[in-house]
Design an enzyme around this catalytic site. Structure first.
Site, PDB file in Angstrom:
ATOM      1  N   ASP A 207       0.821  -1.202   0.000  1.00  0.00           N
ATOM      2  CA  ASP A 207       0.000   0.000   0.000  1.00  0.00           C
ATOM      3  C   ASP A 207       0.860   1.259   0.000  1.00  0.00           C
ATOM      4  O   ASP A 207       1.813   1.376   0.785  1.00  0.00           O
ATOM      5  CB  ASP A 207      -0.899  -0.012   1.243  1.00  0.00           C
ATOM      6  CG  ASP A 207      -1.772   1.211   1.347  1.00  0.00           C
ATOM      7  OD1 ASP A 207      -2.751   1.288   0.576  1.00  0.00           O
ATOM      8  OD2 ASP A 207      -1.492   2.077   2.184  1.00  0.00           O
ATOM      9  N   GLU A 262      13.184 -16.140  -1.487  1.00  0.00           N
ATOM     10  CA  GLU A 262      13.467 -17.298  -0.638  1.00  0.00           C
ATOM     11  C   GLU A 262      12.288 -18.276  -0.601  1.00  0.00           C
ATOM     12  O   GLU A 262      12.457 -19.466  -0.350  1.00  0.00           O
ATOM     13  CB  GLU A 262      13.760 -16.854   0.797  1.00  0.00           C
ATOM     14  CG  GLU A 262      15.049 -16.086   0.995  1.00  0.00           C
ATOM     15  CD  GLU A 262      15.244 -15.711   2.446  1.00  0.00           C
ATOM     16  OE1 GLU A 262      14.686 -16.426   3.325  1.00  0.00           O
ATOM     17  OE2 GLU A 262      15.919 -14.709   2.724  1.00  0.00           O
TER      18      GLU A 262
END
Length: 537
Positions: A207, A262
């Site tokens: 956001d 990851e």
């Protein structure tokens, strides 16, 4: 022209349709008038049947709700009005059973003033968290350190007697600005992101990301040129040169991408608004070291849908090496419903069908806001029922965001349209009951069933999901473009007007019409007509 490859070579999110859920208004499972996580879980089959690839859930974190969840008091817990962490885990599990990916909001520009970090920071000028927020001394005359203005009205600085300094806030005064220049703050935010990754989320919508870093020198913003448009807030009188959009955001984004990598094919999309949004969206998504996608406000606040708007917008995102992948939204929780902006009431049914076809035909990800598949319109909320702090502060000149946040109508004849058994936090739209899910389920010709067909068309055709986009015609009312991958080419023809138009005869094609909307075909273009044609080789 560079052509995209087929879906087998691409991550799940590329070309995806993402369904935005505003949790307060989706489904109330515990009958308190506010939607919740268990309510979302109960209704996930609706989204799966629609054919979406993923959901995006607006904030459900611990919050005093002064900005309805975008003021977070704990990044790693669920607010009790929405449920518990166990409820969230159950939601993720059910979504994955249904083949839906789960993305959630992250708000890194600010927190609530009730967050423990801010409590510690305001207590003293020394200590571990003293500079986790943006603090500054007053000018010699006691006035704020710069002329910056907040989005919701008034100065972007509030005096705090405990520290004897001003703190910065770009939105409400209860949303103090995080100092994301500080590496320890970045570490903490990435720790929150890891918390949700470990719980199985598949992506994040970031956001107001370009609001997350400011000019450390606190230089005054210059005045904005007068465009002739009404200016209802002091914020509108400035060019936000120094209060946001610092170049350091890009380095923070690299850290976000490293963490997400990851965990595999995690999707990251930034919301970017403001004067420099296009430049920032490209910088935030360039190459393989940044975010996957970004979306701006090109369509969200446009008062008219025109071929020029579409052509100019998509042309800025060519299919070229290093160029980011765009996302598009016609509606969301902050913007007025598109059907109330873009067409007359008598044209809404036809326009909504054409609009849905256009959204799924654009190159990029399609973000579908809850109720858009039903054709919901903007609701006129009376002042005494307003919840939106921006609308209350700027009444009556700012259109309330509440009008796009009203509860979803599930059953036309049920109590509170099947959303709840008690009076909901916002009233239903008077015209929304006739658009309820159960009413449209029973009608094969409904917009809901049309929306399902459009999403299926996109999913089944590589050219629509992943292909390049070439604008062919963009005149006053006609929009024609070609989507293409190596093995498929589709011509997409739209009439964005309420008048019958001549077919672009010089663009005649030989091929099969995959979909014909509002009476259009290969040669006829009635009002709000559209046809998507698979071209023969």
């Amino acid at each position: 022209m560079t052509l995209a490859t087929t879906s087998t070579d691409q991550p799940w999110w590329k070309g995806a349709v993402i369904y935005q859920i505003y949790p307060r208004s989706f489904q109330d499972s515990n009958h308190d008038g506010i939607g919740d996580l268990n309510g979302i879980t109960e209704r996930l089959e609706h989204i799966a049947r629609l054919g979406a690839d993923a959901i995006w859930i607006s904030p459900f974190f611990t919050s005093p709700m002064r900005d309805f969840g975008y003021d977070i008091a704990d990044y790693c817990d669920v607010d009790p009005i929405f449920g518990t962490l166990a409820d969230f885990d159950a939601l993720v599990a059910r979504a994955h059973e249904l083949g839906l990916k789960v993305t959630i909001d992250q708000v890194y520009a600010h927190t609530s003033d009730l967050h423990d970090w801010f409590r510690d920071s305001r207590a003293r000028r020394t200590g571990d968290k003293a500079d986790w927020y943006v603090w500054a001394d007053p000018k010699a005359d006691g006035t704020p350190p710069s002329n910056w203005q907040s989005v919701f009205g008034g100065p972007a600085w509030t005096w705090d007697a405990r520290r004897g300094q001003y703190y910065m806030h770009q939105f409400l005064s209860s949303q103090p600005q995080l100092n994301v220049h500080n590496g320890a703050v970045q570490d903490a935010l990435l720790g929150a992101m890891r918390f949700w990754l470990d719980r199985g989320v598949d992506g994040f919508r970031l956001d107001a990301l370009n609001h997350s870093m400011h000019d450390p020198l606190l230089r005054d913003n210059p005045p904005a040129p007068d465009t002739g448009k009404p200016r209802t807030r002091p914020f509108d009188f400035q060019t936000k040169t120094y209060s946001q959009s610092h170049p350091g955001v890009v380095d923070f984004i690299k850290r976000i991408r490293t963490l997400c990598d990851e965990y595999g094919a995690i999707f990251t999309v930034a919301e970017v608004g403001g004067d420099l949004s296009e430049r920032e969206m490209k910088a935030y998504t360039e190459g393989e070291a940044h975010l996957n996608s970004a979306y701006g406000f090109n369509f969200l606040y446009a008062d008219k849908l025109t071929p020029k708007l579409v052509a100019d917008t998509v042309a800025r995102w060519p299919d070229e090496p290093g160029m980011g992948w765009p996302s598009w939204a016609f509606e969301n929780h902050d913007a007025p419903r598109a059907l109330s902006r873009w067409c007359a009431p008598e044209d809404r049914d036809a326009f909504a069908r054409m609009k849905m076809a256009l959204l799924v035909a654009l190159r990029g990800n399609a973000i579908l806001y809850q109720g858009e598949e039903l054709g919901l319109t903007q609701v006129d909320i009376p002042f005494e029922r307003l919840q939106d702090p921006e609308a209350i502060a700027n009444w009556p000149l700012t259109l309330s965001r509440d009008g796009a946040r009203t509860p979803l109508p599930w059953a036309a004849d049920a109590t509170q349209a099947g959303f709840s058994t008690v009076d909901p936090w916002l009233p239903h739209g008077e015209d929304h009951l006739a658009l309820a899910v159960d009413a449209q389920e029973a009608d094969p010709a409904s917009l809901l069933n049309h929306s399902r067909a459009m999403l299926a068309l996109r999913r089944e055709n590589p050219a629509l999901r992943l292909g390049s986009l070439e604008i062919i015609v963009a005149d006053e009312a006609r929009l024609v473009f070609r989507r293409r991958v190596a093995e498929q080419s589709m011509l997409c023809v739209f009439n964005l007007s309420g008048e019958a138009l001549e077919w672009p005869l010089d663009k005649a094609v030989i091929g099969m019409a995959n979909v014909c909307i509002n009476g259009a075909d290969n040669g006829s273009l009635p009002p709000y007509g559209a046809v998507l044609i698979e071209e023969s080789n």
